[in-house]
Design a protein around this motif. Structure first.
Motif, PDB file in Angstrom:
ATOM      1  N   ARG A   1       0.721  -1.175   0.080  1.00  0.00           N
ATOM      2  CA  ARG A   1       0.167  -0.088   0.071  1.00  0.00           C
ATOM      3  C   ARG A   1       0.972   1.303   0.021  1.00  0.00           C
ATOM      4  O   ARG A   1       0.711   2.103  -0.709  1.00  0.00           O
ATOM      5  CB  ARG A   1      -0.985   0.030   1.123  1.00  0.00           C
ATOM      6  CG  ARG A   1      -1.718   1.364   1.348  1.00  0.00           C
ATOM      7  CD  ARG A   1      -2.291   1.574   2.730  1.00  0.00           C
ATOM      8  NE  ARG A   1      -1.086   2.034   3.432  1.00  0.00           N
ATOM      9  CZ  ARG A   1      -0.725   3.066   3.543  1.00  0.00           C
ATOM     10  NH1 ARG A   1      -1.198   4.202   2.630  1.00  0.00           N
ATOM     11  NH2 ARG A   1       0.184   3.332   4.498  1.00  0.00           N
TER      12      ARG A   1
ATOM     13  N   GLU B   1       1.224   4.195  -2.486  1.00  0.00           N
ATOM     14  CA  GLU B   1       1.027   5.847  -2.318  1.00  0.00           C
ATOM     15  C   GLU B   1       2.269   6.796  -2.596  1.00  0.00           C
ATOM     16  O   GLU B   1       2.037   7.937  -2.950  1.00  0.00           O
ATOM     17  CB  GLU B   1       0.698   5.921  -0.882  1.00  0.00           C
ATOM     18  CG  GLU B   1       0.424   7.251  -0.144  1.00  0.00           C
ATOM     19  CD  GLU B   1       0.323   7.351   1.330  1.00  0.00           C
ATOM     20  OE1 GLU B   1      -0.253   8.253   1.682  1.00  0.00           O
ATOM     21  OE2 GLU B   1       0.851   6.322   2.112  1.00  0.00           O
ATOM     22  N   ARG B   2       3.298   6.150  -2.322  1.00  0.00           N
ATOM     23  CA  ARG B   2       4.644   7.155  -2.450  1.00  0.00           C
ATOM     24  C   ARG B   2       5.024   7.009  -3.997  1.00  0.00           C
ATOM     25  O   ARG B   2       6.146   7.705  -4.115  1.00  0.00           O
ATOM     26  CB  ARG B   2       5.589   6.558  -1.575  1.00  0.00           C
ATOM     27  CG  ARG B   2       5.365   6.844  -0.121  1.00  0.00           C
ATOM     28  CD  ARG B   2       6.419   6.265   0.852  1.00  0.00           C
ATOM     29  NE  ARG B   2       6.039   6.638   2.159  1.00  0.00           N
ATOM     30  CZ  ARG B   2       7.076   6.174   3.296  1.00  0.00           C
ATOM     31  NH1 ARG B   2       7.927   5.316   2.901  1.00  0.00           N
ATOM     32  NH2 ARG B   2       6.691   6.516   4.572  1.00  0.00           N
TER      33      ARG B   2
ATOM     34  N   ARG C   1      -2.736  11.428  -8.557  1.00  0.00           N
ATOM     35  CA  ARG C   1      -2.417  10.552  -7.260  1.00  0.00           C
ATOM     36  C   ARG C   1      -3.404   9.376  -7.268  1.00  0.00           C
ATOM     37  O   ARG C   1      -4.377   9.270  -7.649  1.00  0.00           O
ATOM     38  CB  ARG C   1      -2.942  11.325  -6.200  1.00  0.00           C
ATOM     39  CG  ARG C   1      -2.560  10.833  -4.849  1.00  0.00           C
ATOM     40  CD  ARG C   1      -2.875  11.955  -3.858  1.00  0.00           C
ATOM     41  NE  ARG C   1      -2.500  11.351  -2.427  1.00  0.00           N
ATOM     42  CZ  ARG C   1      -3.204  10.878  -1.518  1.00  0.00           C
ATOM     43  NH1 ARG C   1      -4.737  10.739  -1.922  1.00  0.00           N
ATOM     44  NH2 ARG C   1      -2.901  10.303  -0.380  1.00  0.00           N
TER      45      ARG C   1
ATOM     46  N   THR D   1      -4.063   5.933  -4.747  1.00  0.00           N
ATOM     47  CA  THR D   1      -3.903   4.914  -3.564  1.00  0.00           C
ATOM     48  C   THR D   1      -4.826   3.918  -3.512  1.00  0.00           C
ATOM     49  O   THR D   1      -5.605   3.789  -4.613  1.00  0.00           O
ATOM     50  CB  THR D   1      -4.363   5.860  -2.246  1.00  0.00           C
ATOM     51  OG1 THR D   1      -5.496   6.168  -2.544  1.00  0.00           O
ATOM     52  CG2 THR D   1      -3.506   7.035  -2.210  1.00  0.00           C
TER      53      THR D   1
ATOM     54  N   ASN E   1      -7.190   4.084   1.492  1.00  0.00           N
ATOM     55  CA  ASN E   1      -5.707   4.186   1.630  1.00  0.00           C
ATOM     56  C   ASN E   1      -5.397   3.619   2.903  1.00  0.00           C
ATOM     57  O   ASN E   1      -4.640   4.118   3.703  1.00  0.00           O
ATOM     58  CB  ASN E   1      -5.344   5.737   1.562  1.00  0.00           C
ATOM     59  CG  ASN E   1      -3.886   5.798   1.354  1.00  0.00           C
ATOM     60  OD1 ASN E   1      -2.899   4.837   0.785  1.00  0.00           O
ATOM     61  ND2 ASN E   1      -3.062   6.836   1.647  1.00  0.00           N
TER      62      ASN E   1
END
Length: 283
Positions: A193, A197-198, A209, A211, A253
Motif C-alpha cells: 500500500r 501511495e509514494r 495521485r 492510492t 488508503n
C-alpha cells in the motif's frame, strides 16, 4: 510444419505398388495438414496424434529406417513449447500481465489441498484502487490502463516465496501469501500500500495521485496455528472483501485486517477513529 515423408524416387510407371505408395503419401500429407490445423488452434494432444500417424505411415514398408524420428522430435518439441507458452498466456491478464481469475482459482484449490494443520496459515489480500473512476474520467482510459499496469508492478515487489498477484476484476487485485503469519502478512500488505501511495504518479500526469485500499484475511488471525480450523479459500475471499469494505469506509488508503477478534487498520491509518464494522456475519 516439417514434412515427415522420406525421399522416394519417382516411379517409371503407375503400377499397383505405385498407386498404393501414392495413396500412402496422400494420407501422410492429410495427417500433417490436420496436425498443423489443430496446432494452430491449440489442440496439442490431437495434433501430436496426427503427427504420430503421419510418422507411422511414412515409416511403413521401409527397408531402412529413415531419418524421420529426429524430424518428429523437433516437431513434438516445438508443439510442446507452443503449448506451454499458450497455457501461460491463458493464465495471464492481457492488460497487466498479472495472473487472472482462472489461475487464481486453480492455485487456491492447490494451496487448500496442500496445507497442513501445523503450517502457518494462508493470507489473502483483496486490493482496490481508490477513486479509480475519477482517474479515468479526468485523465482518460489510456492513462488509466497505464496506472493499472504500474500498480501491478508495485504490488508484485518483494512478495514471499510462493506468493503471487492476480487480477480479480476491473481495478481489483488479489495478493495470495501462503505460509505466513498475520504479522508478516500485515507487513507485506502495508508495504505494498505504501509503495503505491509514494510512487511518483505525477511522472505519468501532473496532478495524478493513486492510492489503494486493502482487505487482508489471514487464516490464523493471530491464533495458534495448531488450534485453528482450516478455512476454505472462498471463505477467505469473502472475509477479505468484508475487510476491504472496512478499509474503504474507514477513510480509504488503508489496510484492514483482523487480529485477536478485533478489526484493525495497519500503519499510519491505525490512529483513525470510527472503524467500520465487517459486512460478513460472525467475522
Amino acid at each position: 510444419m516439417t514434412a515427415l515423408r522420406p525421399d522416394v524416387a519417382e516411379p517409371d510407371r503407375d503400377g499397383p505398388a505405385d498407386v498404393a505408395q501414392a495413396e500412402g503419401n496422400g494420407l501422410v500429407q492429410l495427417h500433417e495438414s490436420i496436425a498443423t490445423l489443430l496446432a494452430s488452434r491449440g489442440q496439442w494432444r490431437q495434433a501430436y496424434q496426427h503427427l504420430r500417424s503421419a510418422f507411422d505411415l511414412a515409416c511403413a514398408d521401409q527397408d531402412e529406417q529413415p531419418k524421420i524420428p529426429e524430424q518428429l522430435r523437433r516437431e513434438v518439441d516445438r508443439l510442446r513449447r507452443e503449448h506451454a507458452e499458450a497455457r501461460e498466456q491463458s493464465l495471464r491478464d492481457s492488460l497487466t500481465d498479472s495472473y487472472n481469475r482462472r489461475y487464481l482459482d486453480q492455485r487456491l484449490v492447490d494451496l487448500e489441498s496442500g496445507r497442513g494443520a501445523s503450517t502457518p496459515g494462508l493470507a489473502i489480500a483483496l486490493i482496490d484502487l481508490d477513486w479509480f473512476k475519477q482517474v479515468n474520467d479526468t485523465f482518460g482510459h489510456l492513462l488509466g490502463d497505464r496506472v493499472l499496469q504500474r500498480v501491478v508492478e508495485l504490488l508484485q515487489e518483494d512478495l514471499p516465496k510462493g506468493g503471487f498477484c492476480a487480477r480479480y476484476g476491473g481495478e481489483e487485485f488479489v495478493l495470495v501469501l501462503p505460509e505466513v503469519d498475520v504479522t508478516t502478512a500485515v507487513e507485506i500488505a502495508e508495504a505494498a500500500r505504501l509503495r503505491v501511495e509514494r510512487h511518483a504518479w505525477q511522472s505519468l500526469a501532473p496532478g495524478l495521485r493513486v492510492t489503494v485500499s486493502v482487505g487482508l484475511a489471514c487464516e490464523s488471525d493471530g491464533e495458534d496455528p495448531a488450534a485453528r480450523a482450516p478455512v476454505a479459500p472462498e471463505q477467505q475471499l469473502l472475509r477479505a472483501d468484508s475487510l476491504l469494505y472496512t478499509a474503504k469506509q474507514s477513510g480509504r488508503n488503508a489496510v484492514a485486517y483482523r487480529e485477536g477478534g478485533r478489526v484493525r487498520l495497519a500503519g499510519a491509518a491505525s490512529g483513525r477513529r470510527g472503524i467500520a464494522e465487517s459486512r460478513v456475519a460472525g467475522y
